[in-house]
Design a protein around this motif. Sequence first.
Motif, PDB file in Angstrom:
ATOM      1  N   TYR A 136     -10.183  27.328  37.291  1.00  0.00           N
ATOM      2  CA  TYR A 136      -9.168  26.283  37.274  1.00  0.00           C
ATOM      3  C   TYR A 136      -9.468  25.345  36.116  1.00  0.00           C
ATOM      4  O   TYR A 136     -10.622  24.989  35.878  1.00  0.00           O
ATOM      5  N   PHE A 137      -8.405  24.947  35.393  1.00  0.00           N
ATOM      6  CA  PHE A 137      -8.597  23.996  34.306  1.00  0.00           C
ATOM      7  C   PHE A 137      -7.361  23.124  34.142  1.00  0.00           C
ATOM      8  O   PHE A 137      -6.235  23.629  34.065  1.00  0.00           O
ATOM      9  N   ASN A 138      -7.576  21.821  34.116  1.00  0.00           N
ATOM     10  CA  ASN A 138      -6.540  20.837  33.813  1.00  0.00           C
ATOM     11  C   ASN A 138      -5.264  21.047  34.632  1.00  0.00           C
ATOM     12  O   ASN A 138      -4.162  21.069  34.122  1.00  0.00           O
ATOM     13  N   GLY A 139      -5.457  21.209  35.949  1.00  0.00           N
ATOM     14  CA  GLY A 139      -4.313  21.266  36.845  1.00  0.00           C
ATOM     15  C   GLY A 139      -3.699  22.621  37.064  1.00  0.00           C
ATOM     16  O   GLY A 139      -2.710  22.734  37.801  1.00  0.00           O
ATOM     17  N   SER A 140      -4.268  23.677  36.446  1.00  0.00           N
ATOM     18  CA  SER A 140      -3.646  24.996  36.551  1.00  0.00           C
ATOM     19  C   SER A 140      -4.685  26.080  36.799  1.00  0.00           C
ATOM     20  O   SER A 140      -5.845  25.968  36.398  1.00  0.00           O
ATOM     21  N   LEU A 141      -4.236  27.151  37.433  1.00  0.00           N
ATOM     22  CA  LEU A 141      -5.032  28.356  37.588  1.00  0.00           C
ATOM     23  C   LEU A 141      -5.132  29.046  36.233  1.00  0.00           C
ATOM     24  O   LEU A 141      -4.120  29.273  35.566  1.00  0.00           O
ATOM     25  N   VAL A 142      -6.344  29.364  35.803  1.00  0.00           N
ATOM     26  CA  VAL A 142      -6.546  29.988  34.492  1.00  0.00           C
ATOM     27  C   VAL A 142      -6.376  31.496  34.570  1.00  0.00           C
ATOM     28  O   VAL A 142      -5.682  32.099  33.747  1.00  0.00           O
TER      29      VAL A 142
END
Length: 326
Positions: free
Chosen positions: A299-305
């Motif tokens: 997860y990064f910056n509010g989103s699933l990577v």
Amino acid sequence: MTPPQTEHRKGGRTRRVVISAVLAVTLSAGGAAAWALDRFVVPHAEITNVSEYEASQAGTSTTTDATSAETSASAVVTDTSYTAGDTGVTVSTVTTGSGDDTVTYYVADVVLDDATTLKSAFAEDTYGENITETTSAIAEDHNAIFAINGDYYGFRDTGIVIRNGVVYRDEGARQGLAFYKDGTVKVYDETTTSADQLIADGVWNTLSFGPSLLDNGEIASGIEDVEVDTNFGNHSIQGEQPRTAVGVIDQNHLVFVVVDGRSPGYSAGVTMTGLAQIMKDLGATTAYNIDGGGSSTMYFNGSLVNNPLGENKERGTSDILYIAQS
């Protein structure tokens, strides 16, 4: 690698209703089925409101001061990176192979200003068995800029569990990974020490899964034959699978890898040896396998990577490692 999951939504209410109904039916049948459902599916909370519990423990509370305010003001976020003071996260995507042999994985290169910047959090802010939320939900609850799934401690009743400097379980059983407050990270034998000793030695967080992937920078022998557990649901650690791993490049310099799998044409997954090779190629000298399968999530910056199981859908887990946004 994780057990069968029932319907779940944030807060756990739907999941518990479904479980209660299934348990009532299964208990009427009696015997081993009821035991298995209670042991591996039904939530058992031991400590609720873990955030308050940890803050109440000596030396674990945090304060906001002028320095942290300055760090927050100077934080820079892009689609693939985060910088705040001396802490930095850079996320990249790697694709190798072709056709059904394609493998896609995601790398987060992480530099910490302080080892305690890397924290752990439990699903529903509760410590216990079979309590789950998605990595993204736990991350959002803790204002995380970056997170990966943890070791799924809640599916087993063994292993040393130290999180954010607090001891939760002291049942040594396997190779563990210890994150120290001085920035070092070591693989250790849980059966030769205790949680109290680890705390005295300066351990901040532990993971209990494995196996260790690298020995002094070289691929560890015998890793294709390791069994993390012998209980229900732990047979799928072998073969080409989705994976999550932690690697150590230097003091306070880590690399996290999530490999997607079981998705021919997008990502087949990797063997344990293949995962070890990825970590070695990234420059890690120590590397450690943690919970994989459908739980493997970045997860990064509010989103699933990543794209778990090629379905772009997360599965619940017990815990995460994360870095909070300043």
